[in-house]
Write an enzyme that holds these catalytic residues in place. Sequence first.
Site, PDB file in Angstrom:
ATOM      1  CE1 TYR A 297       0.117   1.286 -17.031  1.00  0.00           C
ATOM      2  CE2 TYR A 297       2.453   1.290 -17.587  1.00  0.00           C
ATOM      3  CZ  TYR A 297       1.267   0.609 -17.414  1.00  0.00           C
ATOM      4  OH  TYR A 297       1.231  -0.749 -17.610  1.00  0.00           O
TER       5      TYR A 297
ATOM      6  CE1 TYR B 174       1.162  -9.575 -16.463  1.00  0.00           C
ATOM      7  CE2 TYR B 174       0.140  -7.808 -17.710  1.00  0.00           C
ATOM      8  CZ  TYR B 174       0.046  -8.836 -16.811  1.00  0.00           C
ATOM      9  OH  TYR B 174      -1.178  -9.149 -16.284  1.00  0.00           O
ATOM     10  CG  PHE B 175       9.921  -8.178 -19.203  1.00  0.00           C
ATOM     11  CD1 PHE B 175       9.498  -8.804 -18.029  1.00  0.00           C
ATOM     12  CD2 PHE B 175      11.077  -7.425 -19.150  1.00  0.00           C
ATOM     13  CE1 PHE B 175      10.234  -8.691 -16.844  1.00  0.00           C
ATOM     14  CE2 PHE B 175      11.826  -7.314 -17.984  1.00  0.00           C
ATOM     15  CZ  PHE B 175      11.403  -7.949 -16.833  1.00  0.00           C
ATOM     16  CG  ASN B 176       8.278  -4.511 -24.050  1.00  0.00           C
ATOM     17  OD1 ASN B 176       8.883  -4.600 -22.992  1.00  0.00           O
ATOM     18  ND2 ASN B 176       8.166  -3.382 -24.704  1.00  0.00           N
TER      19      ASN B 176
ATOM     20  NE  ARG C 132      11.802  -1.073 -23.851  1.00  0.00           N
ATOM     21  CZ  ARG C 132      12.885  -0.289 -23.835  1.00  0.00           C
ATOM     22  NH1 ARG C 132      14.108  -0.810 -23.923  1.00  0.00           N
ATOM     23  NH2 ARG C 132      12.768   1.013 -23.713  1.00  0.00           N
TER      24      ARG C 132
ATOM     25  CE  LYS D 202       0.024  -1.448 -14.495  1.00  0.00           C
ATOM     26  NZ  LYS D 202      -1.290  -2.083 -14.305  1.00  0.00           N
TER      27      LYS D 202
ATOM     28  CB  SER E 173       4.600  -2.877 -15.851  1.00  0.00           C
ATOM     29  OG  SER E 173       5.474  -2.408 -16.844  1.00  0.00           O
TER      30      SER E 173
ATOM     31  CG  PHE F 216      -5.900  -8.267 -17.090  1.00  0.00           C
ATOM     32  CD1 PHE F 216      -4.564  -8.483 -17.354  1.00  0.00           C
ATOM     33  CD2 PHE F 216      -6.739  -9.370 -17.016  1.00  0.00           C
ATOM     34  CE1 PHE F 216      -4.064  -9.763 -17.548  1.00  0.00           C
ATOM     35  CE2 PHE F 216      -6.259 -10.654 -17.204  1.00  0.00           C
ATOM     36  CZ  PHE F 216      -4.923 -10.854 -17.473  1.00  0.00           C
TER      37      PHE F 216
ATOM     38  CB  ILE G 251      -3.118  -8.786 -21.420  1.00  0.00           C
ATOM     39  CG1 ILE G 251      -2.014  -7.960 -22.101  1.00  0.00           C
ATOM     40  CG2 ILE G 251      -2.511  -9.997 -20.723  1.00  0.00           C
ATOM     41  CD1 ILE G 251      -1.051  -7.286 -21.136  1.00  0.00           C
TER      42      ILE G 251
HETATM   43  P1  NAD Z   1      -6.110  -2.779 -22.332  1.00  0.00           P
HETATM   44  O1  NAD Z   1      -6.323  -1.317 -22.287  1.00  0.00           O
HETATM   45  O2  NAD Z   1      -6.308  -3.490 -23.628  1.00  0.00           O
HETATM   46  O3  NAD Z   1      -7.021  -3.504 -21.229  1.00  0.00           O
HETATM   47  C1  NAD Z   1      -7.379  -2.861 -20.030  1.00  0.00           C
HETATM   48  C2  NAD Z   1      -8.876  -2.961 -19.879  1.00  0.00           C
HETATM   49  O4  NAD Z   1      -9.287  -2.351 -18.660  1.00  0.00           O
HETATM   50  C3  NAD Z   1      -9.629  -2.273 -21.009  1.00  0.00           C
HETATM   51  O5  NAD Z   1     -10.546  -3.185 -21.579  1.00  0.00           O
HETATM   52  C4  NAD Z   1     -10.349  -1.112 -20.317  1.00  0.00           C
HETATM   53  O6  NAD Z   1     -11.595  -0.832 -20.923  1.00  0.00           O
HETATM   54  C5  NAD Z   1     -10.490  -1.641 -18.905  1.00  0.00           C
HETATM   55  N1  NAD Z   1     -10.584  -0.611 -17.853  1.00  0.00           N
HETATM   56  C6  NAD Z   1      -9.756   0.437 -17.645  1.00  0.00           C
HETATM   57  N2  NAD Z   1     -10.155   1.123 -16.558  1.00  0.00           N
HETATM   58  C7  NAD Z   1     -11.254   0.498 -16.069  1.00  0.00           C
HETATM   59  C8  NAD Z   1     -12.118   0.737 -14.973  1.00  0.00           C
HETATM   60  N3  NAD Z   1     -11.948   1.776 -14.138  1.00  0.00           N
HETATM   61  N4  NAD Z   1     -13.149  -0.120 -14.764  1.00  0.00           N
HETATM   62  C9  NAD Z   1     -13.359  -1.171 -15.601  1.00  0.00           C
HETATM   63  N5  NAD Z   1     -12.586  -1.440 -16.654  1.00  0.00           N
HETATM   64  C10 NAD Z   1     -11.529  -0.618 -16.890  1.00  0.00           C
HETATM   65  O7  NAD Z   1      -4.639  -3.066 -21.759  1.00  0.00           O
HETATM   66  P2  NAD Z   1      -3.766  -4.401 -21.768  1.00  0.00           P
HETATM   67  O8  NAD Z   1      -2.621  -4.186 -22.673  1.00  0.00           O
HETATM   68  O9  NAD Z   1      -4.638  -5.573 -21.939  1.00  0.00           O
HETATM   69  O10 NAD Z   1      -3.193  -4.357 -20.294  1.00  0.00           O
HETATM   70  C11 NAD Z   1      -3.817  -5.031 -19.226  1.00  0.00           C
HETATM   71  C12 NAD Z   1      -3.081  -4.698 -17.935  1.00  0.00           C
HETATM   72  O11 NAD Z   1      -1.715  -5.069 -18.073  1.00  0.00           O
HETATM   73  C13 NAD Z   1      -3.099  -3.211 -17.585  1.00  0.00           C
HETATM   74  O12 NAD Z   1      -3.213  -3.090 -16.190  1.00  0.00           O
HETATM   75  C14 NAD Z   1      -1.741  -2.752 -18.045  1.00  0.00           C
HETATM   76  O13 NAD Z   1      -1.301  -1.635 -17.341  1.00  0.00           O
HETATM   77  C15 NAD Z   1      -0.888  -3.970 -17.748  1.00  0.00           C
HETATM   78  N6  NAD Z   1       0.338  -4.034 -18.554  1.00  0.00           N
HETATM   79  C16 NAD Z   1       0.248  -3.967 -19.912  1.00  0.00           C
HETATM   80  C17 NAD Z   1       1.405  -3.991 -20.680  1.00  0.00           C
HETATM   81  C18 NAD Z   1       1.344  -3.883 -22.173  1.00  0.00           C
HETATM   82  O14 NAD Z   1       2.372  -3.614 -22.803  1.00  0.00           O
HETATM   83  N7  NAD Z   1       0.195  -4.102 -22.814  1.00  0.00           N
HETATM   84  C19 NAD Z   1       2.665  -4.106 -20.060  1.00  0.00           C
HETATM   85  C20 NAD Z   1       2.715  -4.184 -18.664  1.00  0.00           C
HETATM   86  C21 NAD Z   1       1.532  -4.152 -17.916  1.00  0.00           C
HETATM   87  N1  UFG Z   2       9.550   2.502 -30.506  1.00  0.00           N
HETATM   88  C1  UFG Z   2       9.916   3.096 -31.694  1.00  0.00           C
HETATM   89  N2  UFG Z   2       8.927   3.625 -32.473  1.00  0.00           N
HETATM   90  C2  UFG Z   2       7.597   3.577 -32.119  1.00  0.00           C
HETATM   91  C3  UFG Z   2       7.255   2.959 -30.898  1.00  0.00           C
HETATM   92  C4  UFG Z   2       8.258   2.431 -30.113  1.00  0.00           C
HETATM   93  O1  UFG Z   2      11.084   3.161 -32.044  1.00  0.00           O
HETATM   94  O2  UFG Z   2       6.772   4.099 -32.861  1.00  0.00           O
HETATM   95  C5  UFG Z   2      10.616   1.909 -29.677  1.00  0.00           C
HETATM   96  C6  UFG Z   2      10.699   2.536 -28.297  1.00  0.00           C
HETATM   97  O3  UFG Z   2      11.480   3.687 -28.336  1.00  0.00           O
HETATM   98  C7  UFG Z   2      11.303   1.387 -27.498  1.00  0.00           C
HETATM   99  C8  UFG Z   2      10.754   0.116 -28.174  1.00  0.00           C
HETATM  100  O4  UFG Z   2      10.319   0.550 -29.468  1.00  0.00           O
HETATM  101  O5  UFG Z   2      12.690   1.396 -27.677  1.00  0.00           O
HETATM  102  C9  UFG Z   2       9.580  -0.487 -27.429  1.00  0.00           C
HETATM  103  O6  UFG Z   2       8.622   0.538 -27.187  1.00  0.00           O
HETATM  104  P1  UFG Z   2       7.120   0.216 -26.740  1.00  0.00           P
HETATM  105  O7  UFG Z   2       6.409   1.535 -26.621  1.00  0.00           O
HETATM  106  O8  UFG Z   2       6.529  -0.812 -27.622  1.00  0.00           O
HETATM  107  O9  UFG Z   2       7.311  -0.472 -25.319  1.00  0.00           O
HETATM  108  P2  UFG Z   2       7.985   0.084 -23.982  1.00  0.00           P
HETATM  109  O10 UFG Z   2       9.142  -0.806 -23.701  1.00  0.00           O
HETATM  110  O11 UFG Z   2       8.242   1.534 -24.034  1.00  0.00           O
HETATM  111  O12 UFG Z   2       6.790  -0.091 -22.923  1.00  0.00           O
HETATM  112  C10 UFG Z   2       6.055  -1.294 -22.791  1.00  0.00           C
HETATM  113  C11 UFG Z   2       4.610  -0.989 -22.348  1.00  0.00           C
HETATM  114  C12 UFG Z   2       4.576  -0.446 -20.954  1.00  0.00           C
HETATM  115  C13 UFG Z   2       5.323  -1.306 -20.026  1.00  0.00           C
HETATM  116  C14 UFG Z   2       6.717  -1.578 -20.530  1.00  0.00           C
HETATM  117  C15 UFG Z   2       7.385  -2.589 -19.662  1.00  0.00           C
HETATM  118  O13 UFG Z   2       4.022  -0.053 -23.228  1.00  0.00           O
HETATM  119  O14 UFG Z   2       3.231  -0.431 -20.523  1.00  0.00           O
HETATM  120  O15 UFG Z   2       6.668  -2.110 -21.854  1.00  0.00           O
HETATM  121  O16 UFG Z   2       8.692  -2.782 -20.046  1.00  0.00           O
HETATM  122  F1  UFG Z   2       5.407  -0.732 -18.811  1.00  0.00           F
END
Ligand code: NAD
Ligand code: UFG
Length: 361
Positions: A149, A177-179, A231, A153, A124, A80, A12
């Site tokens: 995790y 954030y959602f998904n 989702r 948050k 999240s 992030f 992100i």
């Molecule tokens: P990502 O893992 O791609 O990015 C996170 C980055 O943080 C990585 O580049 C990692 O190297 C860096 N990092 C981790 N710990 C660190 C530290 N101690 N010091 C410096 N850098 C560090 O993840 P993302 O999907 O881009 O997510 C970004 C943020 O959004 C995260 O906080 C995550 O929890 C949150 N978030 C993500 C999702 C999702 O589905 N991707 C959903 C909700 C919230």
């Molecule tokens: N799923 C499958 N097969 C897979 C992976 C996922 O069926 O191999 C299903 C899960 O059971 C769920 C849906 O797809 O029903 C979405 O799953 P994701 O793992 O893609 O996403 P989640 O909703 O579980 O979680 C994501 C992020 C979290 C965040 C959350 C917020 O991974 O970091 O959305 O809603 F907190």
Amino acid sequence: MRILVTGGAGYIGSHTCVELLGAGYRVVVVDNLANSNEESLRRVQEITGKGLTFVKADLLDRAALDALFYEHPIDAVIHFAGLKAVGESVYKPLEYYHNNITGTLALCDVMRSHGVKSIVFSSSATVYGDPAQIPITEGCPKGEIMSPYGRTKGMLEQILTDLHTADPGWQVMLLRYFNPIGAHISGRIGEDPKGIPNNLVPYVSQVAVGKLEKLGIFGHDYPTPDGTCIRDYIHVVDLAVGHVKALGKMMGAVPKAGAVADSIKGGIGTSDRDAVGGVWVYNLGTGVGYSVLDVIHAYETANNIKIPYEFKPRRAGDVPVCYSDATKARDELGWVATHTLEDMCRDSYRWQSANPRGYEG
Ligand code: NAD
Ligand code: UFG
């Protein structure tokens, strides 16, 4: 304005850097590359034709953070950086609490010592637990959070809110954030999970390019129309634009520098409070829910391919239905998600097929 983007090399973060640079901000990224590759930042600069500064450092390394703030005058932080694998956090709680919470405490402490008090935080939808209402508004009570995790948050939202209570000069923007799925339309940056993906669309993408054989769908006996979980999938570029809008709102709330200084020195009345700092909470979602089967069908249609799948037992911790009410962000930030589910699937596949081994080659 110069923005520090922690975790900016990640999924992100890298997309947000593109939008920040496009909107005219200067960008400094700090990342320890624990879950990312510096190549993403090279490509951000290639896409935008603009430069950014990268500092490879861990948020837990205060001396490095301090040096960064001395060297680069920062106006605001988009935070992030964190570990994000829900399943892994269950068996590595200490690592997750230490990295995510201690890392954020160190960041805020260093920010404070440099007089930087504006932070956008990646929260999240997981903080809603099994949501009390659908669609989920920001007023929906936080639920029982299912993983360490997710609890980081919830705790960090509280910690940042407490910071503002103690010193109203802080501006705290909590974005739930959602998904997020999809990738930049160029196919040059996208999600690059290490090992076997935990999340749905990265897994589907690896099936699509033949790296994995077939998708397992976790549960088809949920109380939803087709029995699979629902989702709110949001295109990562829409999410990135949401950050720029949220940052604009937060920074627009800052009065002239002198007024902040005076309010901090003299204490402020409640009526001044919103003008100086604040805590804002926004859902970043589309407001539309799709089932796992909907996603597979959209992926197949968008890319004219077949995704083999089989049904598996439910995955622990999954809630049946989770999607946002996105009206607050629309009304107050002037932001709406514009990409369709098919756009998201097409862009995910473009990224994955052009980069089957992610940033490695
Ligand atoms: P990502 O893992 O791609 O990015 C996170 C980055 O943080 C990585 O580049 C990692 O190297 C860096 N990092 C981790 N710990 C660190 C530290 N101690 N010091 C410096 N850098 C560090 O993840 P993302 O999907 O881009 O997510 C970004 C943020 O959004 C995260 O906080 C995550 O929890 C949150 N978030 C993500 C999702 C999702 O589905 N991707 C959903 C909700 C919230
Ligand atoms: N799923 C499958 N097969 C897979 C992976 C996922 O069926 O191999 C299903 C899960 O059971 C769920 C849906 O797809 O029903 C979405 O799953 P994701 O793992 O893609 O996403 P989640 O909703 O579980 O979680 C994501 C992020 C979290 C965040 C959350 C917020 O991974 O970091 O959305 O809603 F907190």
